[in-house]
Scaffold this active site. Structure first.
Site, PDB file in Angstrom:
ATOM      1  N   THR A  13       0.289  -2.709  18.166  1.00 37.32           N
ATOM      2  CA  THR A  13       1.523  -3.413  17.823  1.00 37.32           C
ATOM      3  C   THR A  13       2.717  -3.087  18.718  1.00 37.32           C
ATOM      4  OG1 THR A  13       2.048  -1.688  16.211  1.00 37.32           O
ATOM      5  CG2 THR A  13       0.873  -3.634  15.402  1.00 37.32           C
ATOM      6  N   SER A  26       0.816  -1.214   0.000  1.00 32.37           N
ATOM      7  CA  SER A  26       0.000   0.000   0.000  1.00 32.37           C
ATOM      8  C   SER A  26       0.847   1.261   0.000  1.00 32.37           C
ATOM      9  CB  SER A  26      -0.961  -0.035   1.197  1.00 32.37           C
ATOM     10  OG  SER A  26      -1.895   1.004   1.130  1.00 32.37           O
ATOM     11  N   ASP A  36      -1.530   1.620  -3.586  1.00 33.97           N
ATOM     12  CA  ASP A  36      -2.282   0.525  -4.205  1.00 33.97           C
ATOM     13  C   ASP A  36      -3.710   0.926  -4.534  1.00 33.97           C
ATOM     14  OD1 ASP A  36      -3.172   0.629  -1.582  1.00 33.97           O
ATOM     15  OD2 ASP A  36      -3.383  -1.539  -1.378  1.00 33.97           O
ATOM     16  N   ARG A  94      -1.707   6.105  21.944  1.00 31.37           N
ATOM     17  CA  ARG A  94      -1.978   7.146  20.949  1.00 31.37           C
ATOM     18  C   ARG A  94      -2.988   8.137  21.515  1.00 31.37           C
ATOM     19  NH1 ARG A  94       0.536   5.491  16.441  1.00 31.37           N
ATOM     20  NH2 ARG A  94       0.854   3.249  16.146  1.00 31.37           N
TER      21      ARG A  94
END
Length: 565
Positions: free
Chosen positions: A529, A67, A300, A534
């Site tokens: 991950t 991507s 992509d 955040r």
């Protein structure tokens, strides 16, 4: 497992030893890493795709792409029979197959995987024979983007598929990711599913919408130029060869990949949306009174954003996924209103279409407020396309978009059948427009090519310039930050990630900070991950958004006890 199958797996897998010390995890983007370490993984995903095809008795897709990542990366992901992402329940098995340390482990994993995944594979394990003869062999459609590493990885995928006795691998060529997803969706509906079929469907649907544009809406916007940044990727390549199909549109394709530019380097939707500057090849000459519409695809072509070039510098006015969603929602709402006009009461009592707009907490608060003021039902889900798509599918018409430009519109089969039966002059036109939208938009996955055509058709229908579209509402200034923590799992959220449940007291402290700022809003969520939290903050001014974000970051650091942020 019979001896033929076992021998074939052992022989083929020995040619693709896994890289030492590398452990990969299958997520929303599939597996993604530096292309140099991916051959073994892609080979094993080929095995997984064949097993998935046997389990579902359907055509499965395997796409090789990374991507919007840099050109040296690559990746691989599965398209399920619906054209959507691999079902979550198979992701742990994808991890087990990819990370099996040697061929014997790989065969053992495949054997246990088979036992777990339903009747066809259970029978195969019990009888030591795959029931291909007279049954449905595994069939996998393969696609790849323009990355130089794609060719060798495609061969690895073919080897993986072929290691399951009787499995068929069909190379569909260099494609956008949404094209492959559409082909899988179409094949499993019994439709023709070549690249030519894809382009014929979106082209005919686009021109159907253009033919239904109200006479009074055909304004000078038709003569304006659309400039598209192709990210030096497969989307730019496809667009450059398609201009003849859309000769009613003045399309200037830049960064098509043929000019020597590097994939995703200073170009593409991800770059434009995050940096809010013009991509390479754009500049002040694209500003001025005519205000050319500019759009960017990602590497992509599954993301799309629009923008206006500001004069005298490299800054832009971004028209992101939130505004694309708003445009689509207004158009659909207008068509439903026509279908529900007076004189049509009998039909109304027969079918009440439910329209749902789905966002995540990252959607700008101004967009959510605007949509709700239009009387639209707006729902939130956790971050991730899989959640958005699932929620949108609960409606007769479900529209979802992320700010990054990834999204689509879903239509229920029952509603489409109802539209087919409409009559009456204006009602028939409204029904025909919605039916055309259902065929133009890619209902399997976000698709920048079909998405920009729908944007262009709706702008003409509305008689709007990009300035008029961009003026629907003004985004609230925002700031995104991240804080390193000892253990990201210490933060637990609820209500589509907008409320912190654990640790106790953190949400109350965040609320106290939010109250200090006009139009303040902030939330925190753990990364999927890595050990970071955040943070998103927005407020009436950029200074206020920055201050709120920093204050919340300090709270996260304080509550999680790492000591620094």
């Amino acid at each position: 497992m019979n001896e033929e199958q076992r021998s074939l797996l052992l022989k083929s897998s020995s040619r693709f030893p896994p890289p030492q010390g590398v452990k990969l995890s299958y997520g929303t983007a599939g597996f993604r890493a530096d292309a140099s370490i991916l051959e073994s993984t892609v080979y094993r995903v080929g095995i997984l795709a064949a097993l998935r095809s046997l389990k579902t008795k359907s055509v499965i897709g395997l796409m090789i792409t990374a991507s919007h990542n840099k050109v040296s990366d690559n990746g691989v992901k599965i398209a399920d029979p619906s054209g959507g992402m691999l079902t979550q329940s198979w992701e742990p098995f994808a991890d087990a197959l990819a990370n099996a340390s040697n061929p014997e482990d790989l065969v053992r994993v495949a054997f246990h995987l088979s036992l777990h995944l339903g009747l066809v594979i259970i029978e195969f394990a019990k009888k030591e024979n795959i029931p291909f003869e007279g049954g449905c062999p595994a069939e996998v459609l393969l696609g790849r983007d323009t990355r130089p590493s794609g060719g060798s990885l495609l061969e690895a995928a073919k080897q993986g598929i072929s290691s399951i006795v009787g499995a068929i691998a069909l190379d569909m060529g260099v494609l956008t990711t949404p094209q492959l997803h559409w082909m899988v969706w179409a094949r499993n509906k019994g439709m023709k599913a070549s690249e030519v079929d894809y382009f014929e469907q979106i082209s005919s649907s686009f021109w159907c919408l253009m033919d239904l544009v109200p006479e009074g809406s055909k304004i000078s916007v038709m003569d304006d130029k659309l400039i598209v940044d192709g990210a030096n990727g497969v989307g730019g390549e496809k667009l450059a060869g398609l201009e003849k199909m859309f000769n009613g549109l003045a399309i200037d394709v830049r960064n098509s990949g043929k000019e020597g530019g590097v994939l995703n380097e200073g170009v593409g939707a991800d770059y434009v949306q995050k940096e809010k500057v013009v991509p390479f090849g754009f500049g002040p000459n694209d500003a001025g009174l005519r205000c050319f519409r500019c759009a960017s695809l990602d590497g992509d072509a599954d993301r799309l954003v629009y923008f206006l070039v500001q004069p005298n510098d490299n800054k832009i006015d971004l028209v992101d996924g939130d505004k694309i969603l708003s445009l689509f929602a207004l158009f659909v709402k207008e068509q439903l209103a026509i279908l529900n006009t007076s004189g049509n009461e009998k039909i109304n009592n027969y079918y009440h279409a439910r329209l749902g707009v789905v966002q995540t907490a990252y959607a700008n608060g101004a967009s959510t407020d605007y949509l709700r003021k239009q009387g639209l039902e707006v729902l939130f889900t956790p971050t991730g396309v899989k959640y958005l798509h699932e929620k949108a599918a609960e409606y007769d018409i479900g529209i979802y978009f992320e700010a990054n430009g990834h999204g689509t519109i879903l239509f229920s089969e029952e509603f489409l059948c109802w539209l087919e039966a409409r009559d009456g002059s204006e009602q028939k036109k409204a029904a025909s427009r919605l039916l055309a939208v259902s065929k133009l938009i890619n209902q399997a996955v976000g698709d920048a090519l079909s998405g920009f055509l729908l944007v262009e058709a709706i702008l003409r229908h509305m008689g709007w310039s990009i300035h008029r579209w961009n003026a629907l509402y003004q985004d609230l200034p925002s700031r995104q930050l991240k804080v390193k923590v000892v253990d990201r799992t210490a933060v637990v959220t609820a209500n589509a990630e907008t409320v912190v449940v654990k640790p106790p007291g953190l949400q109350e402290a965040i609320n106290a900070e939010i109250e200090k700022y006009p139009q303040g809003r902030s939330f925190v969520r753990p990364s999927g991950t890595e050990d970071i939290i955040r943070i998103y903050a927005e407020a009436s001014t950029q200074e206020a958004a920055d201050s709120l974000g920093n204050s919340v970051a300090q709270l996260v650091d304080k509550f999680l006890g790492f000591g620094s942020s």
